[in-house]
Design an enzyme around this catalytic site. Structure first.
Site, PDB file in Angstrom:
ATOM      1  N   CYS A 113     -11.066  -1.628  13.952  1.00 26.08           N
ATOM      2  CA  CYS A 113     -11.373  -3.054  14.135  1.00 26.08           C
ATOM      3  C   CYS A 113     -11.612  -3.438  15.594  1.00 26.08           C
ATOM      4  O   CYS A 113     -12.357  -4.370  15.878  1.00 26.08           O
ATOM      5  CB  CYS A 113     -10.245  -3.902  13.578  1.00 26.08           C
ATOM      6  SG  CYS A 113      -9.877  -3.508  11.874  1.00 26.08           S
ATOM      7  N   GLU A 116       0.827  -1.206   0.000  1.00 28.28           N
ATOM      8  CA  GLU A 116       0.000   0.000   0.000  1.00 28.28           C
ATOM      9  C   GLU A 116       0.865   1.262   0.000  1.00 28.28           C
ATOM     10  O   GLU A 116       0.559   2.239  -0.687  1.00 28.28           O
ATOM     11  CB  GLU A 116      -0.947  -0.019   1.209  1.00 28.28           C
ATOM     12  CG  GLU A 116      -2.128   0.896   1.040  1.00 28.28           C
ATOM     13  CD  GLU A 116      -3.314   0.497   1.912  1.00 28.28           C
ATOM     14  OE1 GLU A 116      -3.309  -0.622   2.477  1.00 28.28           O
ATOM     15  OE2 GLU A 116      -4.229   1.305   2.034  1.00 28.28           O
ATOM     16  N   GLU A 148       2.151   1.672  -3.372  1.00 33.29           N
ATOM     17  CA  GLU A 148       1.082   2.142  -4.256  1.00 33.29           C
ATOM     18  C   GLU A 148       0.860   3.641  -4.064  1.00 33.29           C
ATOM     19  O   GLU A 148       0.687   4.389  -5.023  1.00 33.29           O
ATOM     20  CB  GLU A 148      -0.212   1.355  -3.975  1.00 33.29           C
ATOM     21  CG  GLU A 148      -1.319   1.662  -4.976  1.00 33.29           C
ATOM     22  CD  GLU A 148      -2.628   0.947  -4.652  1.00 33.29           C
ATOM     23  OE1 GLU A 148      -2.640   0.112  -3.715  1.00 33.29           O
ATOM     24  OE2 GLU A 148      -3.635   1.245  -5.317  1.00 33.29           O
ATOM     25  N   SER A 180      -7.317   1.804  -2.921  1.00 36.40           N
ATOM     26  CA  SER A 180      -6.138   0.972  -3.098  1.00 36.40           C
ATOM     27  C   SER A 180      -6.547  -0.404  -3.595  1.00 36.40           C
ATOM     28  O   SER A 180      -7.569  -0.954  -3.166  1.00 36.40           O
ATOM     29  CB  SER A 180      -5.412   0.830  -1.752  1.00 36.40           C
ATOM     30  OG  SER A 180      -4.559  -0.289  -1.788  1.00 36.40           O
ATOM     31  N   GLU A 225     -13.883 -12.725  -6.524  1.00 35.58           N
ATOM     32  CA  GLU A 225     -12.642 -12.142  -7.060  1.00 35.58           C
ATOM     33  C   GLU A 225     -11.438 -12.423  -6.173  1.00 35.58           C
ATOM     34  O   GLU A 225     -10.298 -12.193  -6.576  1.00 35.58           O
ATOM     35  CB  GLU A 225     -12.812 -10.628  -7.299  1.00 35.58           C
ATOM     36  CG  GLU A 225     -13.160  -9.794  -6.085  1.00 35.58           C
ATOM     37  CD  GLU A 225     -14.665  -9.608  -5.894  1.00 35.58           C
ATOM     38  OE1 GLU A 225     -15.440 -10.528  -6.235  1.00 35.58           O
ATOM     39  OE2 GLU A 225     -15.066  -8.552  -5.373  1.00 35.58           O
ATOM     40  N   LYS A 260     -15.949  -9.755   7.329  1.00 36.02           N
ATOM     41  CA  LYS A 260     -14.884 -10.574   6.762  1.00 36.02           C
ATOM     42  C   LYS A 260     -15.417 -11.919   6.279  1.00 36.02           C
ATOM     43  O   LYS A 260     -14.842 -12.548   5.401  1.00 36.02           O
ATOM     44  CB  LYS A 260     -13.781 -10.793   7.805  1.00 36.02           C
ATOM     45  CG  LYS A 260     -12.848  -9.586   7.975  1.00 36.02           C
ATOM     46  CD  LYS A 260     -11.740  -9.559   6.944  1.00 36.02           C
ATOM     47  CE  LYS A 260     -10.763  -8.413   7.101  1.00 36.02           C
ATOM     48  NZ  LYS A 260     -11.217  -7.158   6.491  1.00 36.02           N
ATOM     49  N   CYS A 280      -8.717  -2.075   3.506  1.00 35.03           N
ATOM     50  CA  CYS A 280      -8.655  -3.289   4.324  1.00 35.03           C
ATOM     51  C   CYS A 280      -9.930  -3.596   5.094  1.00 35.03           C
ATOM     52  O   CYS A 280     -10.095  -4.690   5.604  1.00 35.03           O
ATOM     53  CB  CYS A 280      -7.451  -3.289   5.254  1.00 35.03           C
ATOM     54  SG  CYS A 280      -6.909  -1.679   5.714  1.00 35.03           S
ATOM     55  N   GLU A 328     -16.338 -11.127   2.889  1.00 34.29           N
ATOM     56  CA  GLU A 328     -15.128 -10.932   2.077  1.00 34.29           C
ATOM     57  C   GLU A 328     -14.560 -12.285   1.638  1.00 34.29           C
ATOM     58  O   GLU A 328     -14.174 -12.469   0.488  1.00 34.29           O
ATOM     59  CB  GLU A 328     -14.076 -10.154   2.874  1.00 34.29           C
ATOM     60  CG  GLU A 328     -12.795  -9.904   2.079  1.00 34.29           C
ATOM     61  CD  GLU A 328     -11.687  -9.259   2.906  1.00 34.29           C
ATOM     62  OE1 GLU A 328     -11.984  -8.302   3.650  1.00 34.29           O
ATOM     63  OE2 GLU A 328     -10.526  -9.713   2.811  1.00 34.29           O
TER      64      GLU A 328
END
Lengths: 168, 511, 590
Positions: free
Chosen positions: C505, C280, C283, C320, C367, C359, C300, C362
Site C-alpha cells: 500500500c 483472517e 480463518e 479469504s 455486496e 478502494k 485486503c 471497493e
C-alpha cells in the site's frame, strides 16, 4: 465476402482451427497479424467478437489486439460494402488527378473516405500506391484494377455496377 | 558475355528500343523473360548455380568478402554498404540468426520490388539462401505487402518448389547447410519499411520503430542477430557470386557500384521500370530512357526518393545518379521512385502531397514526427489556401530542420525533405503563395479566380453545376460569376464544354 | 567494473562502462531533462526531450537509450540542443490544453515543471489539438485524452509491471490515443483500478476520480456525524506533499488536521487491520484444520480483488472471505459505534482516507453495502486528495501540534501498522495465528523472511509441529507469476499475501506524486515509507493484534468471537467472476 455464405459459428470455428495450427509453431504471438488477416478474410472485417475470440485463443490481451488492428490500415473495423473501392493516392496517380477521381466518387456515392453506402453496396478507401503507376490514375474495386480513370469513366463504372445489382 | 546474352535476349523479346538500350539489367535480368512460376525456367537461365557455388566452393567468409568487395550498397534507401552489414551479422555468436527481406515497398510511385518478386521470385530465394549461408542463419523471413496478392502467390510457389528441389530445407544440395524461409504479410503501414518497425511487425506488434543501437545485426528479429536487406539488394546477390566482385564493381562509379532500378512516373513519355548503371545522369534517364516530357510541356523538377527525397531542378539535371551526388544535390537515391514534374505542377502543392503522405504514415511514437509534421502540414495547407502569413516559410524551415535531426527513425528524419528541398529550389513559388496569394501553376484552388469569357453560349451547364449559386445568366446569354460567392471548387470549369471559363491566379495587392 | 573515458561538455571523465549517456551524465551530476523515461520501465526514446549532441553523429541522439562509449564527445547543453528541446516541448504543449491554472495537477505537473526548466517562453506552432474525450466511467480513475502526451508510461506500467494490459496505444500518428480495448470505457475493461498508471502519468491525463468537493460538502452538512478513517500508508507519505522528506510518520498531524477540517471522529484503519487479523488468522487456522481450501490468499487489496475476479476466477474459493480493513471499519462504525453513540447508521457518513484509488471502487461494491443498500463507506479520498483539502482549507499542516486518534476505533497495534508494507499482513497474521494456535508466545515476532522489497518472497514457520509455508507477492505482475506456480503445485503453500501495488500500500496509486521538482522517481522513496512503518511497529508497546484491548472489547461487547455469526454478517463477504476475462501474458516466450 465469405461472410454472406457462412454463419458466424462456422467462421469462428475456422478461425479457431487456424489459430490451433499457429499455436503449434514457434513464437505463436508473432503470428497475430497473420491471424488477423485470416480473420478478416473469413469475417469480412474485424468485429469485436472476432477480436475477443482471437484474444482468448491466442492468449493475447484485447488491448494489444486493438492496438495492432488500429495501427494497420489494411484492417477494417467496420463491415464493408459489396464493392470495396480503393482509390490509389500514390504519387503518379496524384499527379495525374487522383483527387478528382476521389471527389467524383464522394459526390456520386454520397460517402466519405472510409465509409460505406447505406445499401452496403459500396465502400470507399484511399489506398497507398498499388504499384500500377503506368495506368495512373487507378482505382481498385475488390480485386480488379481500373486504370486511366477520368471522372466520367469512374461514374460509368459505378452506374454499371449499380445496374448489375438491380437486375440481379 | 553474359551481359551481351541478356541484351540480345531483350532485343529479341522486346525489340531494339531506346528504352532498353541505355539500361543494364542485373536485378531485373529475368523479369519478363522467364516463367516466374516455373523453377526449371529459372534454373535454365542459370538460377541456383550461385547457391551451388557458395555451398561447394566458398566458405562463409569468402561470400561475405565477395559481397563486401563488390561495393554493393543497400537498395532500399539509405545505401548502407551491404557487405558491412553481412560482416557484422556473421561476426555475432548466437545459436539462432535470421535473414530478412524487406519487401514492404511503400514509396508511392515505386514498384520495382513487386516486379522483381512477381517476375523472378527465385532470385530472392537464392539471394537469401546465400546470405543465410554467409552469416550463419537458418531461418529467413520475407516481409511482403499484403497489397501484392500476385507477388505473394508467386513467392510462395517459389519457396515450395525450392523446397521440393532441396534448394531450401535441411542439408541443401547435400551440404551441411540448412535453411528455410517463410512469408509474413504487412498490413498497410509505410513505416514498416523502416527496418526496426518491420521487425516489430514480423513479431506481431504495432509497427513502431525501435531505438538503435542495438542494431539488427546484434539484436534484431526476436532479439536475435538479423541480416536485413531489401528486395533489389537480394536480387543482385546471385549475379555477384557468379560473375565476381570485380565484375560488379566495374559497373557504376566511385562509391556507387552496379545498377539501380528506377520507377519512372509522372509527366514522362515512357513510364515503367528502368534499370540503369550508376553514374548515368538524370538528364540521360529522363530524356533518353524516359523519352522526355510529353505534350510539349516544359520540365520543371524531378523528385527522387519518394516521400523521403527531394525535388531537383533543371539546373541539376547533369547530376550523376549515385548515392553521394544525389544527396549532395539535395535529394536521395531512395528506393528508386522517380517522378517527373512538368510546368503544370505547383511545387508547394507537391510538397504538401508528400507531407500529407508522411503525416498519415507517421507511427506516432516520437514527438517531432507525430506533432511536428502535423504542424508543418498545417502551415503548408494554409499557404496553399491563401492564408499564409509572413514568417511561415521560416517556420517550415525551423521545424523541418529540427524534425530531421531529432526524430527517432528514418521516416521522421527524412519527412521534411520534400518541403525543405522545394523551399530551397523554388522559394519564389512559396513566396508568391504567401505574399501575393498567387499560384502560378493554377493548382492551388483557393488562389484561383474563375471568370467567363466571350466563348460562353449561355448553355447554363456551369450555373447548374455551381453548388454556391455564384453563377448568373439567362439561357443563351453569356453568364457571369459573382466572385464574392464563388467557393473556387472548379465545378463550373469542369462542366463547361466550350472552354468559356478561364482559370487564373494573379498577384493580390499587398496590404 | 570496467571504465571508459569520455568527454562530456568538453571535460574528460572516467565513467563506468555499460551506461547510457543519460546514466553517465547522472553520475557526474548533470540531469538531462527527460519526460517519457522512467527507471522501472522499458525505454522507448519517444519524447526526444533528452536528446544530446554527439560529435560525429549527423543527428541528435536520445541519451536515455544511447550507450556511452570510449572517447565519445557529448554535449548536453549547446544552443542547438537547447533550441531543439524547446521546439519539441512546444510541439507537445501545442497539443495540450492551456488550462494549467484550472488543472488538478497545477503545481505538481511534470510537464509544467519541464516547460519551466526548458524555459519555454513563446508558442509558434499552434494548430489543431487532440479531440476532447474524458472517460470517467470508473469510480476510481479518470482518463482525460486532451491532456495525454502519449509518453506511454501508463501503458508500460500496466503491461510490464502489473501484467494487466488494460490499456494500449491505438490508431497511429497524430491520431494515436491510449485507450482500453475497442475504445471502450475503463469501467468495461479488465482494468483493476490499481492506479499505478496515475502514479506514473506526468500530466493530468490519468488521475483519480476526485471526491474532494463531495467531502467538503459533507463536512458542511450539519445533519451528519462525519467519521474519518486513515490507512496506515497515508501517514508515512502525506508529508511529501508538504515538502517533508519521505519516511516521516505524520499520523498525529493527520488526526489533528482531519478534526480541523470538521470531522467529528477520526478513527484509524489500523484498528480494523487488527480486526482483520483476528478474523483472517482464525480463518487460516480453520482452513489448516481441513475446513476450506488451501492455500488461503489474502483479500485486503482492492486492486487484487478485481484482478482475482477477472484474471483468476478459479481461485475465488482460495481467497479469504474477510473484508478489507477499510470495509470492516465502515461496517463496525455504522453498527457497533452507531449504537454506542445512539445514532442511526443513516445519520453517519464514513470517509476513508486511503493510499489507493481501487478502494473507491471497493466502496461502491454492492455486496459490501449496508442492509438498506446504502454504501458502508460513503467516500474514499486518496492521500493526494487529502493533502489538497488540507492546503485548500488553509490548515498549517507542518506546524500542527498533532493529536491522537479517537477511541475506541482509533487504537491499534504494531501488527496493524505494517499492513501498509508488502509482507506486513502476512507477518501480522502469523503473529496472531501462531499464538492463537499454540497458546504460546512467539519468540521472535520480526518475521524478516517476508520483509523487503522483492516482488515475491517465501518463508515458513512451524505451528504445533506442522510446517506452514507462506508466500508474499506485491505488484500484480508478480502476483500472476506466484499464482501460476500455485496453480501448478497447489500443495506448495498454505498462506499467500497479495498486494496489487509494487511494495504494497505504501506504493499505492493514491500516494503523493514523487520527484516532481527534483530527482525524478527516487527509488528510495518507497523503502523510506516502509522503514517508517516498521519503526512505528517497533516502537509500539503492543505488537500483536489479539492483544489490542479495544479489539478484545469489541468482541466482548458486540461480535462474540472471530468467525462467529456477527462476524460473518458484518466482516466477511464473497467474490464472483467478472467479465471481460483478463489475459495473463506468459512471462517470456520459451
Amino acid at each position: 465476402m465469405t461472410s454472406h455464405i457462412h454463419n458466424q459459428e462456422e467462421i469462428n470455428k475456422q478461425i479457431k482451427d487456424f489459430i490451433a495450427e499457429i499455436l503449434k509453431q514457434d513464437r505463436p504471438d508473432s503470428h497475430l497479424i497473420t491471424v488477423l488477416h485470416k480473420a478478416q478474410e473469413l469475417n469480412g472485417y474485424l468485429s469485436r467478437e472476432v477480436m475477443d475470440l482471437v484474444s482468448q485463443e491466442m492468449n493475447i490481451p484485447t488491448s494489444t489486439i486493438w492496438g495492432v488492428a488500429t495501427f494497420y490500415h489494411y484492417f477494417k473495423l467496420n463491415p464493408i460494402g459489396k464493392y470495396n473501392i480503393s482509390v490509389c493516392m500514390g504519387t503518379a496517380c496524384y499527379v495525374k488527378g487522383a483527387s478528382e477521381i476521389l471527389e467524383t466518387l464522394k459526390e456520386e456515392l454520397g460517402i466519405g473516405v472510409g465509409e460505406t453506402t447505406e445499401d452496403m453496396l459500396f465502400s470507399m478507401h484511399e489506398a497507398r500506391c498499388i504499384g500500377a503507376c503506368g495506368l495512373a490514375p487507378v482505382a481498385m474495386i475488390n480485386d480488379k484494377i481500373y486504370g486511366e480513370l477520368t471522372p466520367k469513366k469512374i461514374t460509368d463504372i459505378i452506374n454499371k455496377l449499380r445496374k448489375e445489382e438491380e437486375t440481379k | 558475355m553474359e551481359k551481351q546474352l541478356f541484351t540480345d535476349k531483350f532485343s529479341y523479346v522486346f525489340g531494339d528500343q531506346k528504352f532498353f538500350k541505355k539500361q543494364k539489367r542485373i536485378a531485373l535480368k529475368n523479369c519478363g523473360l522467364i516463367d516466374p512460376e516455373n523453377i526449371d525456367d529459372y534454373i535454365y537461365a542459370g538460377g541456383y548455380t550461385a547457391l551451388a557455388k557458395v555451398l561447394t566452393e566458398m566458405t562463409p567468409e569468402d561470400v561475405v568478402k565477395t559481397v563486401k568487395d563488390s561495393g554493393l550498397r543497400g537498395r532500399g534507401g539509405a545505401g548502407f554498404p551491404t557487405g558491412i552489414k553481412w560482416e557484422a551479422t556473421a561476426k555475432q555468436q548466437n545459436d539462432e540468426k535470421f535473414v530478412v527481406c524487406n519487401a514492404d515497398e511503400g514509396d508511392p510511385g515505386a514498384f520495382m520490388d513487386r516486379s522483381i518478386i512477381e517476375g523472378d521470385p527465385h532470385s530472392i530465394v537464392e539471394g537469401m539462401a546465400i546470405g543465410a549461408y554467409a552469416v550463419g542463419a537458418s531461418k529467413g523471413v520475407v516481409y511482403l505487402r499484403a497489397e501484392y496478392p500476385l507477388a505473394i502467390k508467386r513467392l510462395q510457389k517459389a519457396i515450395e518448389d525450392a523446397r521440393k528441389e532441396n534448394l531450401l530445407g535441411n542439408n541443401i544440395l547435400e551440404s551441411n547447410f540448412s535453411f528455410d524461409m517463410e512469408i509474413r504479410l504487412g498490413a498497410g503501414a509505410f513505416v514498416c519499411g523502416e527496418e526496426t518497425a518491420l521487425m516489430n511487425s514480423i513479431e506481431g506488434k504495432r509497427g513502431m520503430p525501435r531505438t538503435r543501437p542495438p542494431f539488427p545485426a546484434v539484436s534484431g528479429l526476436f532479439a536475435k542477430p538479423t541480416l536485413l536487406n531489401n528486395v533489389e539488394t537480394w536480387a543482385n546477390i546471385s549475379s555477384i557470386i557468379i560473375n565476381g566482385a570485380e565484375w560488379f564493381s566495374s559497373i557504376g562509379v566511385d562509391k556507387s557500384k552496379g545498377t539501380k532500378v528506377f520507377a519512372l512516373a509522372g509527366k514522362i513519355t515512357n513510364t515503367g521500370l528502368a534499370e540503369i548503371p550508376m553514374g548515368m545522369t538524370l538528364r540521360e534517364i529522363i530524356y533518353e530512357v524516359g523519352g522526355g516530357i510529353p505534350n510539349g510541356k516544359k520540365f520543371k523538377a524531378v523528385q527522387t526518393g519518394g516521400p523521403s527525397g527531394g525535388c531537383l531542378t533543371e539546373s541539376m539535371l547533369d547530376t550523376k545518379i549515385d548515392y553521394e551526388s544525389l544527396t549532395k544535390a539535395g535529394s536521395i537515391m531512395g528506393s528508386g521512385g522517380m517522378i517527373i514534374i512538368d510546368e503544370t505542377a505547383c511545387m508547394v502543392n507537391i510538397a504538401k502531397f508528400f507531407l500529407e503522405f508522411t503525416q498519415s504514415e507517421s507511427c506516432g511514437k516520437c514527438v517531432p514526427c507525430r506533432e511536428g509534421i502535423k504542424r508543418m502540414l498545417e502551415i503548408l495547407t494554409r499557404i496553399t489556401d491563401g492564408e499564409g502569413k509572413t514568417g511561415d516559410i521560416e517556420k517550415l524551415e525551423e521545424l523541418g530542420n529540427m524534425i530531421k535531426k531529432a526524430s527517432l527513425c528514418g521516416l521522421g528524419q527524412s519527412a521534411p525533405n520534400p518541403v525543405l528541398s522545394t523551399i530551397k529550389n523554388f522559394r519564389q513559388e512559396y513566396e508568391e503563395h504567401v505574399e501575393q496569394k498567387m499560384c502560378r501553376s493554377l493548382v492551388c484552388e483557393k488562389l484561383l479566380t474563375y471568370t467567363i469569357n466571350d466563348k460562353c453560349i449561355g448553355c447554363s451547364a456551369c450555373r447548374r453545376a455551381c453548388p454556391a449559386g455564384a453563377i448568373a445568366g439567362l439561357p443563351k446569354e453569356p453568364h457571369t460569376i459573382h466572385q464574392e460567392l464563388c467557393i473556387k471548387c472548379g465545378k463550373c470549369y469542369r462542366s463547361c464544354k466550350f472552354h468559356a471559363i478561364d482559370k487564373t491566379s494573379v498577384a493580390k495587392e499587398q496590404k | 567494473m570496467n571504465t571508459i573515458k569520455a568527454f562530456i561538455n568538453d571535460k574528460e571523465y572516467t565513467i563506468d562502462s555499460g551506461l547510457t549517456i543519460m546514466q553517465a551524465c547522472d553520475s557526474i551530476g548533470i540531469k538531462i531533462p527527460r519526460l517519457c523515461y522512467h527507471p522501472k520501465l522499458s525505454i522507448s526514446s519517444g519524447c526526444r526531450i533528452c536528446i544530446v549532441e554527439v560529435e560525429g553523429m549527423r543527428n541528435f541522439v536520445a541519451s536515455c537509450s544511447y550507450p556511452i562509449s570510449e572517447g565519445m564527445k557529448i554535449h548536453t547543453n549547446t544552443d542547438a540542443v537547447r533550441k531543439a528541446r524547446k521546439d519539441i516541448l512546444e510541439l507537445i504543449l501545442d497539443n495540450h490544453p492551456k488550462d494549467c491554472n484550472a488543472c488538478v495537477r497545477d503545481e505538481v505537473c511534470e510537464l509544467q515543471q519541464l516547460a519551466s526548466t526548458i524555459g519555454l517562453r513563446e508558442r509558434k506552432f499552434e494548430g489543431v489539438r487532440r479531440e476532447k474525450y474524458v472517460d470517467d466511467s470508473s469510480p476510481s480513475i479518470v482518463n482525460n485524452h486532451e491532456k495525454c502526451i502519449l509518453c506511454g508510461r501508463c501503458v508500460k506500467v500496466c503491461s510490464q509491471i502489473q501484467n494487466i494490459s488494460a490499456i494500449d496505444y491505438a490508431n497511429r500518428g497524430f491520431d494515436t490515443v491510449i485507450v482500453p480495448a475497442f475504445n471502450d470505457k475503463i469501467a468495461n475493461s479488465v482494468c483493476t483500478l490499481c492506479g499505478q498508471c496515475v502514479n506514473v502519468c506526468p500530466t493530468a491525463a490519468l488521475t483519480e476520480k476526485n471526491y474532494t468537493q463531495d467531502v467538503f460538502a459533507l463536512l458542511n452538512d450539519k445533519t451528519k456525524i462525519k467519521i474519518a478513517q486513515v490507512a496506515p500508508s497515508v501517514r508515512v507519505a502525506i508529508g511529501e506533499a508538504f515538502g517533508i522528506p519521505a519516511g516521516n510518520n505524520m499520523e498525529r498531524e493527520i488526526a489533528h488536521a482531519l478534526k480541523l477540517l470538521g470531522f467529528d471522529y477520526v478513527f484509524d484503519s489500523q484498528f480494523s487491520a487488527d480486526l482483520t487479523i483476528m478474523e483472517e488468522a482464525s480463518e487460516l487456522l480453520e482452513r489448516l484444520n481441513g475446513k476450506g481450501k488451501l492455500p488461503m490468499i489474502t483479500s485486503c487489496s482492492s486492486g487484487w480483488m478485481k484482478a482475482l475476479e477477472q484474471f483468476h476466477p478459479d481461485l475465488i474459493d482460495n481467497v479469504s472471505t474477510c473484508k478489507s480493513p477499510m470495509s470492516m471499519m465502515s461496517s463496525i462504525v455504522k453498527t457497533y459505534f452507531a449504537d454506542k453513540i445512539g445514532r442511526k447508521p443513516s445519520e453517519i457518513a464514513n470517509v476513508a482516507i486511503m493510499c489507493c484509488v481501487a478502494k473507491k471502487y471497493e466502496a461502491k461494491r454492492p455486496e459490501l453495502a449496508m442492509e438498506d443498500g446504502t454504501p458502508a463507506t460513503d467516500y474514499v479520498i486518496t492521500t493526494r486528495e487529502l493533502a489538497w483539502m488540507i492546503k485548500s482549507a488553509g490548515i498549517d499542516f507542518k506546524n500542527l501540534k498533532g493529536q491522537d486518534f479517537d477511541a475506541p476505533l482509533g487504537l491499534s497495534t504494531g501488527a496493524a501498522t505494517i499492513f501498509g508494507v508488502t509482507g506486513g499482513v502476512m507477518e501480522a497474521a502469523i503473529r496472531t495465528a501462531y499464538e492463537l494456535a499454540t497458546k504460546k508466545p512467539l519468540e521472535n515476532i520480526d518475521i524478516t523472511a517476508v520483509r523487503g522489497n522483492e516482488g515475491i518472497k517465501e518463508g515458513s514457520i512451524e505451528i504445533n509441529g506442522k510446517e506452514i509455508r507462506v508466500a508474499v507477492a506485491s505488484g500484480l505482475g508478480n502476483a500472476h507469476k506466484l499464482l501460476e506456480i500455485v496453480k501448478k503445485d497447489p500443495e506448495r503453500y498454505h498462506f499467500i499475501e497479495i498486494m496489487a501495488c509494487p511494495g504494497g500500500c505504501i506504493g499505492g496509486g493514491g500516494q503523493p506524486y514523487s520527484g516532481i521538482r527534483d530527482l525524478p522517481f527516487d527509488p528510495k522513496l518507497v523503502s523510506e515509507r516502509a522503514k517508517a512503518l516498521y519503526k512505528s511497529d517497533e516502537l509500539n508497546k503492543i505488537r500483536r493484534s489479539h492483544e489490542n484491548p479495544a479489539i478484545i472489547k469489541l468482541y466482548d461487547e458486540f461480535l462474540g468471537k472471530p468467525l462467529g455469526e456477527k462476524s460473518h454478517k458484518y466482516l466477511h463477504t464473497h467474490y464472483k467472476q467478472k467479465f471481460p476475462k483478463g489475459i495473463i501474458r506468459k512471462s517470456k516466450e520459451k
